[in-house]
Design an enzyme around this catalytic site. Sequence first.
Site, PDB file in Angstrom:
ATOM      1  N   HIS A  44      31.154  36.724  24.925  1.00 30.98           N
ATOM      2  CA  HIS A  44      32.366  37.441  24.573  1.00 30.98           C
ATOM      3  C   HIS A  44      32.048  38.646  23.689  1.00 30.98           C
ATOM      4  CE1 HIS A  44      35.287  33.843  25.386  1.00 30.98           C
ATOM      5  NE2 HIS A  44      34.546  34.163  26.433  1.00 30.98           N
ATOM      6  N   GLU A  46      32.912  39.499  20.655  1.00 29.95           N
ATOM      7  CA  GLU A  46      32.514  39.253  19.272  1.00 29.95           C
ATOM      8  C   GLU A  46      31.034  38.878  19.175  1.00 29.95           C
ATOM      9  OE1 GLU A  46      36.758  37.476  19.694  1.00 29.95           O
ATOM     10  OE2 GLU A  46      35.051  37.971  20.981  1.00 29.95           O
ATOM     11  N   CYS A  80      34.452  31.790  19.557  1.00 32.68           N
ATOM     12  CA  CYS A  80      34.074  32.972  18.774  1.00 32.68           C
ATOM     13  C   CYS A  80      34.521  32.832  17.321  1.00 32.68           C
ATOM     14  CB  CYS A  80      34.682  34.222  19.395  1.00 32.68           C
ATOM     15  SG  CYS A  80      33.970  34.655  20.991  1.00 32.68           S
ATOM     16  N   ALA A 150      52.585  55.547  49.749  1.00 31.49           N
ATOM     17  CA  ALA A 150      52.480  57.001  49.845  1.00 31.49           C
ATOM     18  C   ALA A 150      53.715  57.512  50.571  1.00 31.49           C
ATOM     19  CB  ALA A 150      51.215  57.403  50.600  1.00 31.49           C
ATOM     20  N   TRP A 171      48.199  59.464  57.837  1.00 27.44           N
ATOM     21  CA  TRP A 171      47.777  59.981  56.534  1.00 27.44           C
ATOM     22  C   TRP A 171      48.812  60.949  55.987  1.00 27.44           C
ATOM     23  CZ3 TRP A 171      44.419  57.261  54.199  1.00 27.44           C
ATOM     24  CH2 TRP A 171      43.411  56.593  54.902  1.00 27.44           C
ATOM     25  N   THR A 197      52.597  46.341  58.921  1.00 26.64           N
ATOM     26  CA  THR A 197      51.565  47.256  58.441  1.00 26.64           C
ATOM     27  C   THR A 197      50.205  46.904  59.027  1.00 26.64           C
ATOM     28  OG1 THR A 197      52.733  47.689  56.370  1.00 26.64           O
ATOM     29  CG2 THR A 197      50.360  48.100  56.384  1.00 26.64           C
ATOM     30  N   ASP A 201      48.804  49.959  61.206  1.00 29.39           N
ATOM     31  CA  ASP A 201      47.728  50.737  60.576  1.00 29.39           C
ATOM     32  C   ASP A 201      46.347  50.128  60.762  1.00 29.39           C
ATOM     33  OD1 ASP A 201      49.725  52.390  59.714  1.00 29.39           O
ATOM     34  OD2 ASP A 201      49.711  51.699  57.632  1.00 29.39           O
ATOM     35  N   GLY A 285      54.337  46.846  54.230  1.00 26.40           N
ATOM     36  CA  GLY A 285      55.192  48.004  54.439  1.00 26.40           C
ATOM     37  C   GLY A 285      56.508  47.951  53.697  1.00 26.40           C
ATOM     38  N   SER A 291      61.334  43.662  49.388  1.00 28.84           N
ATOM     39  CA  SER A 291      61.529  42.264  48.990  1.00 28.84           C
ATOM     40  C   SER A 291      61.158  42.071  47.526  1.00 28.84           C
ATOM     41  CB  SER A 291      60.677  41.346  49.875  1.00 28.84           C
ATOM     42  OG  SER A 291      61.111  41.371  51.207  1.00 28.84           O
TER      43      SER A 291
END
Length: 344
Positions: A44, A46, A80, A150, A171, A197, A201, A285, A291
């Site tokens: 960790h 510390e 720690c 996008a 795109w 999707t 795609d 999508g 949702s």
Amino acid sequence: MVRAIELARLGMGKVAPNPMVGCVIVHEGLIIGEGCHRKYGEAHAEVNAIQSVKNQDFLCKSTMYVTLEPCSHFGKTPPCADLIVRMKIPKVVVGSTDPNEKVAGRGLACLRDAGCDVETGLLEEECNRMNRRFLTVHQKKRPYIILKWAQTEDGFIDCLRDEEEFGQPTWITNDLSRIAVHKMRSDEAAILVGTKTALKDNPSLTVRDWSGNHPLRLVLDRRAILPESSALLDQSTETLVFTEKEMSSKPNLEYIRINFTRDMLNEINTILVGRGIQSLLVEGGKSLLESYLRDGIWDEARIYIGNKRFGSGIKAPETDWILDREEALDDSLMRIYYRNEHQG
């Protein structure tokens, strides 16, 4: 503490399901040691900071700054808090407390009981923002959820396509935006798309234009209609397919039956938390994104806006959120929003 936060961020994408933690040790106004949690299962922050101090005699007259409450339990590594007490560090300044029920104030109590001067809350908001994925899992019992899409200048996420045009994404943004998306994928634990999707795609959902780990791929395929040629079924990296059909799993390709008609998103969240998944990137999508928006199960949204105009097509989800920040990516933009409790 600013330096400790900088150090903590070096663990992004490497330490989950642990939190990112940075630590700085100061003696008479000078930093004499620093460290971060570099990788899950390893030392960790510390411990690394203490080990970096060349003259250990200075520790008993130093102040430790750490972004998160020191742990007080045995996990992959020893507590720690015990190490800090053993090294006789007289003062510890903590950014935020640890919501993990195994810690949850016990680390602070351990230090105070040993006579250590403990201060909390320094740059707490910044420390919490950095560890928002870890905090969400422990406070809300679900992954931190990022919605991403996008859209064109005129607000469309896709043009209208016939099945003959399926197989390649449309795109909207530029190469720099694609690099930014791949970096984002490398930062998150899992990534999810819906059936449409996946069909339209044929995405790989992997990290190719950036250096980093591939996220766990997730796809909704209620009726198991994705063709074997789908990139998401290529078994190249770990993938979960949520379906209502009885399907045989394969190496790197696991089929999980869920109920698509009742509380589907929360069922998926429960499965992911059970697997130690702290963050989920939802890439679409539109129906899937809406949702999450409708049920209010999201924490952050990143919207990439290209300089194209479609004129018609599939509209982007409607938003009226308060913009947190905007970044230029050549001729495209990335807008980042964070959900507050008043948003759906």
